[in-house]
Design a protein around this motif. Sequence first.
Motif, PDB file in Angstrom:
ATOM      1  N   VAL A 167       0.833  -1.211   0.000  1.00 14.50           N
ATOM      2  CA  VAL A 167       0.000   0.000   0.000  1.00 14.50           C
ATOM      3  C   VAL A 167       0.863   1.254   0.000  1.00 14.50           C
ATOM      4  O   VAL A 167       2.075   1.179   0.143  1.00 14.50           O
ATOM      5  CB  VAL A 167      -0.956   0.048   1.202  1.00 14.50           C
ATOM      6  CG1 VAL A 167      -2.069  -0.942   1.026  1.00 14.50           C
ATOM      7  CG2 VAL A 167      -0.221  -0.180   2.482  1.00 14.50           C
ATOM      8  N   SER A 168       0.222   2.431  -0.178  1.00 16.64           N
ATOM      9  CA  SER A 168       1.002   3.664  -0.242  1.00 16.64           C
ATOM     10  C   SER A 168       1.237   4.243   1.156  1.00 16.64           C
ATOM     11  O   SER A 168       0.511   3.929   2.103  1.00 16.64           O
ATOM     12  CB  SER A 168       0.285   4.679  -1.126  1.00 16.64           C
ATOM     13  OG  SER A 168      -0.898   5.098  -0.500  1.00 16.64           O
ATOM     14  N   PRO A 218       0.649   7.265   2.452  1.00 17.25           N
ATOM     15  CA  PRO A 218      -0.457   7.974   3.091  1.00 17.25           C
ATOM     16  C   PRO A 218      -1.471   7.039   3.750  1.00 17.25           C
ATOM     17  O   PRO A 218      -1.999   7.356   4.824  1.00 17.25           O
ATOM     18  CB  PRO A 218      -1.107   8.728   1.927  1.00 17.25           C
ATOM     19  CG  PRO A 218      -0.011   8.935   0.965  1.00 17.25           C
ATOM     20  CD  PRO A 218       0.866   7.725   1.072  1.00 17.25           C
ATOM     21  N   VAL A 219      -1.740   5.877   3.125  1.00 19.53           N
ATOM     22  CA  VAL A 219      -2.717   4.956   3.716  1.00 19.53           C
ATOM     23  C   VAL A 219      -2.180   4.386   5.034  1.00 19.53           C
ATOM     24  O   VAL A 219      -2.918   4.269   6.017  1.00 19.53           O
ATOM     25  CB  VAL A 219      -3.078   3.831   2.714  1.00 19.53           C
ATOM     26  CG1 VAL A 219      -3.977   2.806   3.362  1.00 19.53           C
ATOM     27  CG2 VAL A 219      -3.776   4.427   1.502  1.00 19.53           C
ATOM     28  N   GLY A 227      -1.342  13.361  -0.596  1.00 20.41           N
ATOM     29  CA  GLY A 227      -0.733  12.581   0.486  1.00 20.41           C
ATOM     30  C   GLY A 227      -1.211  13.028   1.857  1.00 20.41           C
ATOM     31  O   GLY A 227      -1.911  12.283   2.552  1.00 20.41           O
ATOM     32  N   THR A 264      -4.921  12.609   2.423  1.00 17.68           N
ATOM     33  CA  THR A 264      -5.310  11.233   2.726  1.00 17.68           C
ATOM     34  C   THR A 264      -5.041  10.915   4.196  1.00 17.68           C
ATOM     35  O   THR A 264      -5.895  10.358   4.892  1.00 17.68           O
ATOM     36  CB  THR A 264      -4.545  10.243   1.819  1.00 17.68           C
ATOM     37  OG1 THR A 264      -4.771  10.613   0.463  1.00 17.68           O
ATOM     38  CG2 THR A 264      -5.010   8.820   2.027  1.00 17.68           C
ATOM     39  N   VAL A 265      -3.859  11.299   4.671  1.00 19.64           N
ATOM     40  CA  VAL A 265      -3.530  11.056   6.086  1.00 19.64           C
ATOM     41  C   VAL A 265      -4.567  11.713   6.988  1.00 19.64           C
ATOM     42  O   VAL A 265      -4.982  11.149   8.011  1.00 19.64           O
ATOM     43  CB  VAL A 265      -2.120  11.588   6.420  1.00 19.64           C
ATOM     44  CG1 VAL A 265      -1.816  11.404   7.898  1.00 19.64           C
ATOM     45  CG2 VAL A 265      -1.057  10.873   5.584  1.00 19.64           C
ATOM     46  N   VAL A 322      -2.881   4.628  -4.660  1.00 19.61           N
ATOM     47  CA  VAL A 322      -2.831   3.184  -4.400  1.00 19.61           C
ATOM     48  C   VAL A 322      -3.142   2.419  -5.684  1.00 19.61           C
ATOM     49  O   VAL A 322      -2.510   1.408  -5.992  1.00 19.61           O
ATOM     50  CB  VAL A 322      -3.807   2.790  -3.273  1.00 19.61           C
ATOM     51  CG1 VAL A 322      -3.722   1.297  -2.987  1.00 19.61           C
ATOM     52  CG2 VAL A 322      -3.515   3.588  -2.014  1.00 19.61           C
ATOM     53  N   ALA A 332      -5.124  -3.916  -2.140  1.00 28.06           N
ATOM     54  CA  ALA A 332      -3.695  -4.049  -2.417  1.00 28.06           C
ATOM     55  C   ALA A 332      -3.198  -5.448  -2.073  1.00 28.06           C
ATOM     56  O   ALA A 332      -2.311  -5.985  -2.735  1.00 28.06           O
ATOM     57  CB  ALA A 332      -2.908  -2.999  -1.640  1.00 28.06           C
TER      58      ALA A 332
END
Lengths: 122, 243
Positions: free
Chosen positions: A28-29, A31-32, B81, B84-85, B146, B230
Motif C-alpha cells: 500500500v502507499s 499515506p494509507v 498525500g 489522505t492522512v 494506491v 492491495a
Amino acid sequence: MDFILGFALLLIFQLLGEMLVIFFELPVSGPVVGIVLLLAALIVKGSVGKPLNTASTTLLGHLSIMFVPISVGLMAHFELLMNEWLAITITLIGSTVIMLASTALMMSFASKFLVKETKHDL
Amino acid sequence: MTFNEKLSAIWLMIQGSPLTGISLTLLAYVFAMYLYKKSNYKPILSPFITSMVVVVSVLLITGISYQDYFAGGKFIHFLLGPATVSLAIPLYHQLHRIKKLLVPIIITLLASVFIGALSAIGIADLMGASIATQISLAPKSVTTPVAMGISEQIGGIVSLSAGLAATTGVLGGVIGLKVFSLVGVKDDRYRGFAMGLTSHGLGTAVAFKESNTMGAFSGLGMALASFTTAFILPWLLSFLDII
C-alpha cells in the motif's frame, strides 16, 4: 499558525508511513499507512486538537482539486480510449452501480441482523 | 534580442515553468467552484469534472504537453498525500459508531473487493476490452495513488489506472446518492461506507457535503478498501489466470 502546525503533523505521519512501507515491503502507499498511524496516535492521545482539525477540514474540503493533475494524464491515452471507449464507459458505469448498490444493501442487511441498535446511536 | 526572440523566450518559459501548471489548475478549480455554487450544487457540475475539462482544453489549445503541465501539477498532486492522512481525524471522531458496526463493515469490505474487481473484469471482458485495459480497470475503486501502485504490480498501464480510478471516483460521486435512494438505503453510515468502498476520495468529498457521518464512513471505506485491495487483487488475478 494552526494550519501550518497541523499540516506539518500530517506530513510527518505520511513520512512515517512511507518509512514503514519500505521497511515492511508493504503493497500500500505511505499515506494509507499514515492514516493508521495517525489514528493510533489519536486514540492513544485521546483528543485531536485545533491544529489537526483545522488542517484536515481545509484539505478535505478541497479534495477534488488534488485529483485533477494526475487525471489530466488520461490525455496521454487518447488512442486507447478512442478504440475502447464504449467498453470502458459501460464497465465503469456498470461496475460502479453494482458496487454502490450491493455494498449499501449488504451494510444495511448485515447491520440489521448482526448489530443490536438502541435509539441512542442513531 | 529582437522583439520576436523575446516573445519566443517568454513562451518557452511559460511552457517549462511549474508556475503555469499550478496557476492553470488553481484557476480552473476556482472557476469550477463558482459554476458549481451558481448551479446550486448540481452533481454533474462537480468541480473535478469542470476543472479537468478546462485544464485539458487549455493544454490542447496551447499545445503545452502533459509532461510540462505536470511539472507544476505535481505540486497540487502532492497534497493528496497529507489530505489522505488527514482522513484519520474524521475517522477518530466516528470511532464509537464504527466499533458498533465492526462485523458488517468487515463482511461488506471483503465482499466489495471481489465484487469490484470481478464485475469490472467481467463486464470489460464481455465488451471485448483488451487484457491491458481489463487489468488497468481492476483497481479502479481504490484511491488514485494506491491504484497506481497496484496497477504497476499486476502489470496494468499505470497512468491509465490512475485516470480510470479518478473517473470511478467522480462517477460514484455523481450517481451515488441516486443509487442509494433507488435501493432504499437511507442511513448515512451505510451510504458513506458504500461510497468510500466504491469511489474513494472523490466519493468521500461528496459524502462530506451530505454529512460528517457520511464523510467519515466514506473515508473509512476508502482506507480499508485500499489496504484490502492491495493485498487481495494481485492474488485474485493470478488465481483467475489473468496475470
